[in-house]
Design a protein around this motif. Sequence first.
Motif, PDB file in Angstrom:
ATOM      1  N   ILE A 176      -7.385   3.767   2.184  1.00  0.00           N
ATOM      2  CA  ILE A 176      -7.804   3.319   0.862  1.00  0.00           C
ATOM      3  C   ILE A 176      -7.420   4.374  -0.167  1.00  0.00           C
ATOM      4  O   ILE A 176      -7.711   5.562   0.000  1.00  0.00           O
TER       5      ILE A 176
ATOM      6  N   SER B   6      -5.600   0.578  -4.210  1.00  0.00           N
ATOM      7  CA  SER B   6      -4.899  -0.203  -3.193  1.00  0.00           C
ATOM      8  C   SER B   6      -5.501   0.147  -1.840  1.00  0.00           C
ATOM      9  O   SER B   6      -6.165   1.174  -1.678  1.00  0.00           O
ATOM     10  N   SER B   7      -5.264  -0.717  -0.864  1.00  0.00           N
ATOM     11  CA  SER B   7      -5.757  -0.461   0.492  1.00  0.00           C
ATOM     12  C   SER B   7      -4.814  -1.100   1.497  1.00  0.00           C
ATOM     13  O   SER B   7      -4.155  -2.112   1.202  1.00  0.00           O
ATOM     14  N   ALA B   8      -4.724  -0.488   2.682  1.00  0.00           N
ATOM     15  CA  ALA B   8      -3.858  -1.043   3.723  1.00  0.00           C
ATOM     16  C   ALA B   8      -4.361  -2.409   4.171  1.00  0.00           C
ATOM     17  O   ALA B   8      -3.576  -3.299   4.488  1.00  0.00           O
TER      18      ALA B   8
ATOM     19  N   CYS C 162       0.968   4.230  -2.818  1.00  0.00           N
ATOM     20  CA  CYS C 162       0.796   5.651  -2.520  1.00  0.00           C
ATOM     21  C   CYS C 162       1.975   6.459  -3.048  1.00  0.00           C
ATOM     22  O   CYS C 162       1.801   7.567  -3.582  1.00  0.00           O
TER      23      CYS C 162
ATOM     24  N   THR D 208      -6.969  -5.469   2.902  1.00  0.00           N
ATOM     25  CA  THR D 208      -7.829  -6.001   1.853  1.00  0.00           C
ATOM     26  C   THR D 208      -8.965  -6.792   2.488  1.00  0.00           C
ATOM     27  O   THR D 208      -8.723  -7.680   3.316  1.00  0.00           O
TER      28      THR D 208
ATOM     29  N   ASN E  25      -9.005   1.662   8.223  1.00  0.00           N
ATOM     30  CA  ASN E  25      -8.374   1.305   6.954  1.00  0.00           C
ATOM     31  C   ASN E  25      -7.926   2.570   6.234  1.00  0.00           C
ATOM     32  O   ASN E  25      -8.454   3.663   6.483  1.00  0.00           O
TER      33      ASN E  25
ATOM     34  N   PHE F 228       0.833  -1.205   0.000  1.00  0.00           N
ATOM     35  CA  PHE F 228       0.000   0.000   0.000  1.00  0.00           C
ATOM     36  C   PHE F 228       0.865   1.252   0.000  1.00  0.00           C
ATOM     37  O   PHE F 228       0.580   2.229  -0.713  1.00  0.00           O
ATOM     38  N   CYS F 229       1.925   1.241   0.798  1.00  0.00           N
ATOM     39  CA  CYS F 229       2.826   2.394   0.833  1.00  0.00           C
ATOM     40  C   CYS F 229       3.473   2.595  -0.537  1.00  0.00           C
ATOM     41  O   CYS F 229       3.594   3.735  -1.015  1.00  0.00           O
TER      42      CYS F 229
END
Length: 582
Positions: free
Chosen positions: A137, A147-149, A91, A151, A135, A87-88
């Motif tokens: 997102i 993406s999401s921290a 981002c 899922t 979360n 996720f990072c």
Amino acid sequence: MPAVATGPTIKRIPFDSLTLQAVVREAQAALLGGRVQHITEPSEFELVLTVHRRGPSAHLLLSIHAHYARAHLIRRRPQSLPVPKPFCMACRKYLEGARILDLRQVGVDRILRIDLQRGEARYALVAEFMGKHSNLILLNEAEIVLSSAKTITERESRVRPVRPGLPYSLPPPPRGVLPLDSAGLPVALTGAEDAPDLRSTLLQQVQGMSPFLADLIASNASVVGLEYAWRDTVGAVLRGELTPVKVRTEAGTAVGAYPVSVSQLLGLHEIRCATLSLALEETYAEILQQEQLESLRGHLLRAVRDAISNRQLQRGIAQQHLSEALDAQRWRRYADLLIAAENDAPVSEDVAWVRDTYAQTAERVGVPLIAGKSVKETAAAYYERARKLDRAQQHVVQRLAAIESELGDLSMFRERLESACTLSDLEALRAEILASGLVRLPASDRERDAGKTAMTRIRGVRAIETPEGYQILVGTNADGNAELLRSAAPDDLWFHVRSGTGAHVVIRTARQPDRVPHSVIHRAACLAARHSSAKHSSYVPVDYALRKYVRPVRGGTPGRVVYRMHRTEDVNPQECAELGDA
């Protein structure tokens, strides 16, 4: 303003909707129009956006910690994890260099939305602060999840799955019919202060009303009336008239921070701060440090108390042995009597009746004989038993003295652990305790150390040591994959690429899979992806599960399995190359 006579017991002040409203005001002033310079991942549940505008850069912390989910500005950019989560990385790919167009709270819920633009593309970063369901997102312009921290699959939530490729939908709205967005008392609440339970009325009627805020308003209303209580709390935040405070108990324990005064609640002391973000940053730093301190203290205290219980058990056994050793004189006396009356000792049912020459009356007494031995042989055995007990007595006395000394040292360690006030004190004390040799390492630590080389000699299995101290095992052929399945413990973590061929990968967890850091899990997933048929792809989903949920296919080829209760780690094998361990 007089204090209220009664009030609730406050264990922790929540990061509620009103606090988020106040944080948004501060963040808007510092971030709107700025560009995202850096994205940092201090921990697996935190993300920090460093934003540059005129003047010094600002840093926005977004935390989805299960107990301390929050957002606020921080003074310094923290260090990032050595291996960022997917996720990072997403981002960084889409948001670094983007300009912040808008930053707002969604309705009156604990949801923060940041709209950004990079070139012609627009994105949104949504932070949901909802306890264990928190979360982060990342969305594209079409509101599709990039993406999401965390899922959330359709299996985990049929109502609201969150995973890449699905449209984003908001969580269910909070209960209540009156939104927490009026600076003045809503008309519908007029006269509510006469209700039998004002707190319950506020919670049921007002959207975004937290139990803590309801307690605060109800306490203030009992003194100044509901209208003024609402004006001094909700109204003050909505008008931007913040009086941020750090809040402590009477014992001095930090319990949180709030955008307005909480002095009306008994048992709480407050310290004024220049900004709410500063109050939140300092308070949560203290809370997390205290939590870390208490966790380490509890860990060490359990080990010391176990050692004390062990020594007390040893002392009881040694005292029993000492009482037996003191009986050596009786066996020596039996032997003397048997030797003195060897030829004048009537025997009846394995008992020799001899004259007791140690007594003045010299009456006959019964001395038990050892089955199958003569009088002389029994006397020799009794002499040997007496000699052994004499030697044992000396050893037991020395051991008892050593146990008493160890108990004294352990009791001293326990007292020092209970009174230690800082992490540095506990760390120094931990080193001292381990150096003393009086406390054993936890079983999980011993197993981790002892088991590191257990698989290294097996052909077809490669062992890799991680910087965090874990061992990752990689099957290099079919036999190695099969051996990994046979030898892995039930609570070890097993990895394999989804819907593809490749190596089986196992993390040895020492029966504590929940304690394995995400960096180790990500490294194992990278190894599984790089040793698979999908190693040249840019996106590889790797499933992992506890070994006990992995079952070989009956009659199938070696290494073929079915599994359940799994999670998925998405990796890019090319980006994983920087980890090494190829």
